[in-house]
Design an enzyme around this catalytic site. Structure first.
Site, PDB file in Angstrom:
ATOM      1  N   LYS A 163       0.818  -1.215   0.000  1.00  0.00           N
ATOM      2  CA  LYS A 163       0.000   0.000   0.000  1.00  0.00           C
ATOM      3  C   LYS A 163       0.851   1.264   0.000  1.00  0.00           C
ATOM      4  CE  LYS A 163      -4.425  -1.537   1.807  1.00  0.00           C
ATOM      5  NZ  LYS A 163      -5.517  -1.220   2.734  1.00  0.00           N
TER       6      LYS A 163
ATOM      7  N   LYS B 260      -8.313 -10.174  -9.572  1.00  0.00           N
ATOM      8  CA  LYS B 260      -9.400 -10.284  -8.587  1.00  0.00           C
ATOM      9  C   LYS B 260     -10.497  -9.270  -8.909  1.00  0.00           C
ATOM     10  CE  LYS B 260      -9.240 -10.481  -3.814  1.00  0.00           C
ATOM     11  NZ  LYS B 260      -8.610 -10.403  -2.498  1.00  0.00           N
TER      12      LYS B 260
ATOM     13  N   LYS C 268     -13.102  -3.279  -6.329  1.00  0.00           N
ATOM     14  CA  LYS C 268     -13.817  -2.009  -6.431  1.00  0.00           C
ATOM     15  C   LYS C 268     -12.947  -0.924  -7.066  1.00  0.00           C
ATOM     16  CE  LYS C 268     -13.002  -1.564  -1.487  1.00  0.00           C
ATOM     17  NZ  LYS C 268     -13.711  -1.786  -0.230  1.00  0.00           N
TER      18      LYS C 268
END
Ligand code: TRP
Length: 352
Positions: free
Chosen positions: A131, A214, A217
């Site tokens: 991240k 995957k 969103k």
């Protein structure tokens, strides 16, 4: 020493909270709307677990702001994710449903854990590395300390089990390390060693546009995912347009491993019909995609539209959703407050 400690604590009026038997805690970040991958991969398991466990489900808004969130969107997402849990069958009479920031015990225990966890432990966390990306100097301190807050989420209830995806396994190991380090530093048996309940690979739902990615969103194309806010027409359209390949379907696992889109759609069919994948592979062996997709549309609409319709209804009733979160926070605080007090006494904080 233990006995001495217990005497001190007893004189403070706090009895150690007994370890619960079967208590689940899990969290979901309220960022963006949920999709079929979240439903089949996580939420559906959360619903099932209600039968055998005392369940605490949390919208982790404090984790969400470790990367900047637009404030209005954070509020909306907190309600929306709550609505999707309720629409999916999480029963607020049976389980505790709330948002993290309403229960201050999480932040209080997280600080104590910031002082228990070692820099070296956090430096190994792969999610932080992913991240934070290349510019680590610019990542928030909160993103770095994220796993400590997660450990606090879990241990502030002395939760025994945590259902999570495989990507969270390392954070659960850290939670156990923190529990153990705390117990041994203060010579107490305060925190349990929480067990992860890792969701099966079988429920990994991939993008409808690319079977190697995957369902997510953050993917720009709306056609890549079925959102829990999609009505029957949108569900049907997205499945009809889902990427396929020119060959008929097959039951050969070796072949399916080379055909990720076919494998993904068959996997979704199996998950939605609660059948083993092998059975679904057999059933559609040799079938054309056109026929299979018709069946999948019918199944997805039957299984998903009651949820998406209830979700729509709940999203229009914000005062109801807010009242669920308020009640949930109250119940959560009832469980967490005595545990935080116990911890404060162990640490030596003077309390009123
Ligand atoms: N880190 C989890 C995720 O990204 C969310 C989370 C926060 C969580 N606190 C938790 C999950 C406690 C389980 C238990 O999915």
């Amino acid at each position: 020493v233990l006995e001495q400690k217990e005497n001190q604590m007893a004189s403070n009026g706090i009895q150690p909270t007994p370890h619960p038997k079967n208590r689940i805690f899990s969290g979901v970040q309220p960022t963006g709307n949920l999709h079929l991958g979240n439903y089949l991969g996580a939420i559906r398991n959360w619903v099932t677990l209600q039968a055998d466990y005392e369940c605490i489900y949390c919208m982790v808004d404090m984790h969400a702001i470790t990367t900047f969130q637009n404030p209005a969107e954070l509020t909306a997402s907190t309600r929306e994710v709550t609505a999707s849990l309720l629409a999916s069958g999480i029963d607020p009479k049976h389980s505790i449903v709330f948002n993290q920031s309403q229960v201050h015990a999480h932040a209080e225990l997280a600080w104590i854990f910031n002082c228990v966890a070692r820099m070296g432990w956090l430096n190994r966390m792969t999610q932080f590395k992913e991240k934070a990306g290349k510019n680590r100097e610019n990542a928030s301190v909160g993103l770095y300390a994220y796993p400590n807050l997660m450990a606090a989420d879990i241990l502030v209830y002395k939760a025994t089990h945590v259902p999570v995806g495989a990507d969270q396994k390392q954070h659960l190991e850290l939670t156990r390390d923190i529990a153990q380090a705390f117990n041994s530093a203060y010579e107490v048996d305060c925190f349990p060693l929480t067990e992860p309940l890792i969701f099966g690979e079988g429920t990994r739902v991939m993008s409808l546009r690319d079977g190697n990615k995957k369902m997510s969103k953050s993917e720009p194309s709306e056609m890549s995912r079925i959102n829990l806010t999609d009505g029957p027409d949108e569900i049907a359209k997205k499945i009809r347009k889902a990427k396929t390949d020119p060959k008929p379907l097959t039951a050969s696992i070796e072949e399916l491993d080379e055909r990720p889109e076919a494998k993904n759609l068959l996997g979704i069919f199996a998950a939605l019909s609660n059948a083993p994948v092998a059975e679904i592979y057999q059933r559609f062996d040799g079938a054309e995609f056109s026929q299979f997709k018709k069946d999948l549309v019918d199944l997805a609409v039957v299984e998903m539209s009651p949820i998406t319709m209830e979700m729509q209804r709940l999203m229009d009733d914000t005062s109801y959703v807010d009242s669920i979160l308020r009640d949930g926070a109250e119940k959560a605080a009832e469980l967490a407050t005595p545990i935080v007090k116990e911890v404060q006494d162990i640490v030596g904080f003077l309390r009123p």
